[in-house]
Design a protein around this motif. Sequence first.
Motif, PDB file in Angstrom:
ATOM      1  N   LEU A  41      53.245 -72.896 -29.736  1.00 57.43           N
ATOM      2  CA  LEU A  41      52.191 -72.382 -30.599  1.00 57.43           C
ATOM      3  C   LEU A  41      52.240 -73.054 -31.963  1.00 57.43           C
ATOM      4  N   GLU A  42      51.116 -73.019 -32.669  1.00 60.23           N
ATOM      5  CA  GLU A  42      51.110 -73.371 -34.076  1.00 60.23           C
ATOM      6  C   GLU A  42      51.706 -72.196 -34.848  1.00 60.23           C
ATOM      7  N   ALA A  43      52.396 -72.494 -35.956  1.00 61.15           N
ATOM      8  CA  ALA A  43      53.036 -71.429 -36.730  1.00 61.15           C
ATOM      9  C   ALA A  43      52.025 -70.360 -37.138  1.00 61.15           C
ATOM     10  N   GLY A  44      50.823 -70.776 -37.529  1.00 65.45           N
ATOM     11  CA  GLY A  44      49.803 -69.816 -37.939  1.00 65.45           C
ATOM     12  C   GLY A  44      49.392 -68.899 -36.807  1.00 65.45           C
ATOM     13  N   SER A  45      49.369 -69.429 -35.590  1.00 63.51           N
ATOM     14  CA  SER A  45      49.001 -68.613 -34.437  1.00 63.51           C
ATOM     15  C   SER A  45      50.049 -67.544 -34.155  1.00 63.51           C
ATOM     16  N   LEU A  46      51.314 -67.885 -34.402  1.00 64.89           N
ATOM     17  CA  LEU A  46      52.393 -66.930 -34.150  1.00 64.89           C
ATOM     18  C   LEU A  46      52.224 -65.682 -35.014  1.00 64.89           C
ATOM     19  N   TYR A  47      51.754 -65.888 -36.263  1.00 66.44           N
ATOM     20  CA  TYR A  47      51.601 -64.749 -37.165  1.00 66.44           C
ATOM     21  C   TYR A  47      50.463 -63.816 -36.737  1.00 66.44           C
ATOM     22  N   SER A  48      49.642 -64.248 -35.815  1.00 68.08           N
ATOM     23  CA  SER A  48      48.606 -63.346 -35.310  1.00 68.08           C
ATOM     24  C   SER A  48      49.182 -62.364 -34.294  1.00 68.08           C
ATOM     25  N   HIS A  49      50.412 -62.641 -33.821  1.00 63.70           N
ATOM     26  CA  HIS A  49      51.080 -61.773 -32.853  1.00 63.70           C
ATOM     27  C   HIS A  49      52.162 -60.900 -33.487  1.00 63.70           C
ATOM     28  N   ILE A  50      52.889 -61.454 -34.461  1.00 61.40           N
ATOM     29  CA  ILE A  50      53.960 -60.713 -35.121  1.00 61.40           C
ATOM     30  C   ILE A  50      53.914 -60.972 -36.624  1.00 61.40           C
ATOM     31  N   LYS A  51      54.443 -60.024 -37.392  1.00 61.14           N
ATOM     32  CA  LYS A  51      54.448 -60.181 -38.846  1.00 61.14           C
ATOM     33  C   LYS A  51      55.619 -61.030 -39.330  1.00 61.14           C
ATOM     34  N   SER A  52      56.770 -60.890 -38.662  1.00 60.83           N
ATOM     35  CA  SER A  52      57.967 -61.593 -39.081  1.00 60.83           C
ATOM     36  C   SER A  52      58.972 -61.609 -37.943  1.00 60.83           C
ATOM     37  N   LYS A  53      59.983 -62.451 -38.076  1.00 58.26           N
ATOM     38  CA  LYS A  53      61.025 -62.473 -37.048  1.00 58.26           C
ATOM     39  C   LYS A  53      61.863 -61.202 -37.100  1.00 58.26           C
ATOM     40  N   GLU A  54      61.918 -60.545 -38.266  1.00 59.81           N
ATOM     41  CA  GLU A  54      62.673 -59.291 -38.341  1.00 59.81           C
ATOM     42  C   GLU A  54      62.007 -58.191 -37.518  1.00 59.81           C
ATOM     43  N   GLU A  55      60.697 -58.274 -37.347  1.00 65.98           N
ATOM     44  CA  GLU A  55      60.011 -57.319 -36.476  1.00 65.98           C
ATOM     45  C   GLU A  55      60.607 -57.379 -35.065  1.00 65.98           C
ATOM     46  N   ILE A  56      60.917 -58.587 -34.609  1.00 65.82           N
ATOM     47  CA  ILE A  56      61.507 -58.757 -33.273  1.00 65.82           C
ATOM     48  C   ILE A  56      62.932 -58.223 -33.267  1.00 65.82           C
ATOM     49  N   LEU A  57      63.710 -58.551 -34.288  1.00 67.06           N
ATOM     50  CA  LEU A  57      65.084 -58.061 -34.377  1.00 67.06           C
ATOM     51  C   LEU A  57      65.102 -56.533 -34.373  1.00 67.06           C
ATOM     52  N   HIS A  58      64.190 -55.927 -35.091  1.00 69.66           N
ATOM     53  CA  HIS A  58      64.096 -54.462 -35.142  1.00 69.66           C
ATOM     54  C   HIS A  58      63.827 -53.912 -33.742  1.00 69.66           C
ATOM     55  N   ARG A  59      62.894 -54.540 -33.018  1.00 69.58           N
ATOM     56  CA  ARG A  59      62.556 -54.063 -31.682  1.00 69.58           C
ATOM     57  C   ARG A  59      63.747 -54.185 -30.737  1.00 69.58           C
ATOM     58  N   VAL A  60      64.458 -55.294 -30.821  1.00 71.31           N
ATOM     59  CA  VAL A  60      65.622 -55.497 -29.955  1.00 71.31           C
ATOM     60  C   VAL A  60      66.697 -54.457 -30.257  1.00 71.31           C
ATOM     61  N   CYS A  61      67.045 -54.317 -31.515  1.00 71.82           N
ATOM     62  CA  CYS A  61      68.147 -53.425 -31.896  1.00 71.82           C
ATOM     63  C   CYS A  61      67.841 -51.970 -31.571  1.00 71.82           C
ATOM     64  N   PHE A  62      66.660 -51.496 -31.939  1.00 73.09           N
ATOM     65  CA  PHE A  62      66.350 -50.089 -31.727  1.00 73.09           C
ATOM     66  C   PHE A  62      65.947 -49.811 -30.279  1.00 73.09           C
ATOM     67  N   GLY A  63      65.396 -50.810 -29.603  1.00 67.84           N
ATOM     68  CA  GLY A  63      65.100 -50.637 -28.186  1.00 67.84           C
ATOM     69  C   GLY A  63      66.367 -50.458 -27.373  1.00 67.84           C
ATOM     70  N   LEU A  64      67.387 -51.274 -27.639  1.00 66.22           N
ATOM     71  CA  LEU A  64      68.653 -51.113 -26.924  1.00 66.22           C
ATOM     72  C   LEU A  64      69.352 -49.827 -27.327  1.00 66.22           C
ATOM     73  N   ALA A  65      69.245 -49.442 -28.589  1.00 65.97           N
ATOM     74  CA  ALA A  65      69.847 -48.170 -29.008  1.00 65.97           C
ATOM     75  C   ALA A  65      69.256 -47.023 -28.186  1.00 65.97           C
ATOM     76  N   ASP A  66      67.949 -47.038 -27.989  1.00 64.95           N
ATOM     77  CA  ASP A  66      67.314 -46.015 -27.151  1.00 64.95           C
ATOM     78  C   ASP A  66      67.881 -46.035 -25.739  1.00 64.95           C
ATOM     79  N   SER A  67      68.085 -47.245 -25.196  1.00 59.93           N
ATOM     80  CA  SER A  67      68.605 -47.372 -23.827  1.00 59.93           C
ATOM     81  C   SER A  67      70.028 -46.840 -23.728  1.00 59.93           C
TER      82      SER A  67
END
Length: 202
Positions: A41-67
């Motif tokens: 992807l182009e970098a600009g296109s990526l921002y249309s899907h996520i706000k930041s890479k920390e958004e992904i880190l947050h999802r990974v960490c708290f998703g596994l915590a739930d599991s």
Amino acid sequence: MSAAAPLRPRKAQIDRTATALFRAQGFAATSMRELATALGLEAGSLYSHIKSKEEILHRVCFGLADSFFAGFAAATHETAPVAEQLRQAIVAHVRVLTHDSAASAVFLHEWRHLSEPARREFLALRDRYEGAFRELIARGVAAGELHTPDPAFAALTLLASLNWLPNWYRPEGKLTPDEIAHRLAEQLLSGLWPHRGSTGPA
């Protein structure tokens, strides 16, 4: 925490790719541009899907915590002996770790890059999870099913041993996740039986 909604296919692909990069080279060393390139992807296109890479880190960490919490709850809700509940809690923990070893490695090592207040919330969840194991072991000691002079130390030692798993586990290895789970449970519980050398609680 409330259950997260299922990720859309594109966002799930982004999360998988980012998680692999975070594991391979660390969260801090992974740039959004590099993630975009890995996704084609182009970098600009990526921002249309996520706000930041920390958004992904947050999802990974708290998703596994739930599991992890869900696995522990399922292992301990029955009226089985405490020692058996602990065995099942160990098995559940290993199943979460082996379900996605890249996400597990990121959960265990990259949480430090969470910003406040997410970092504080994550640490509180980790402490609560460790506390649940500590209380379970203490109940086992009180019931005469387990033996340890220090349930807190036993819980920390047990979890530290389990959490080393993502460093060596390979999905293509000769042991299945369930085989690994049951072997680890047997090995770790052997030090907590009231009589050394026995195959279970007296």
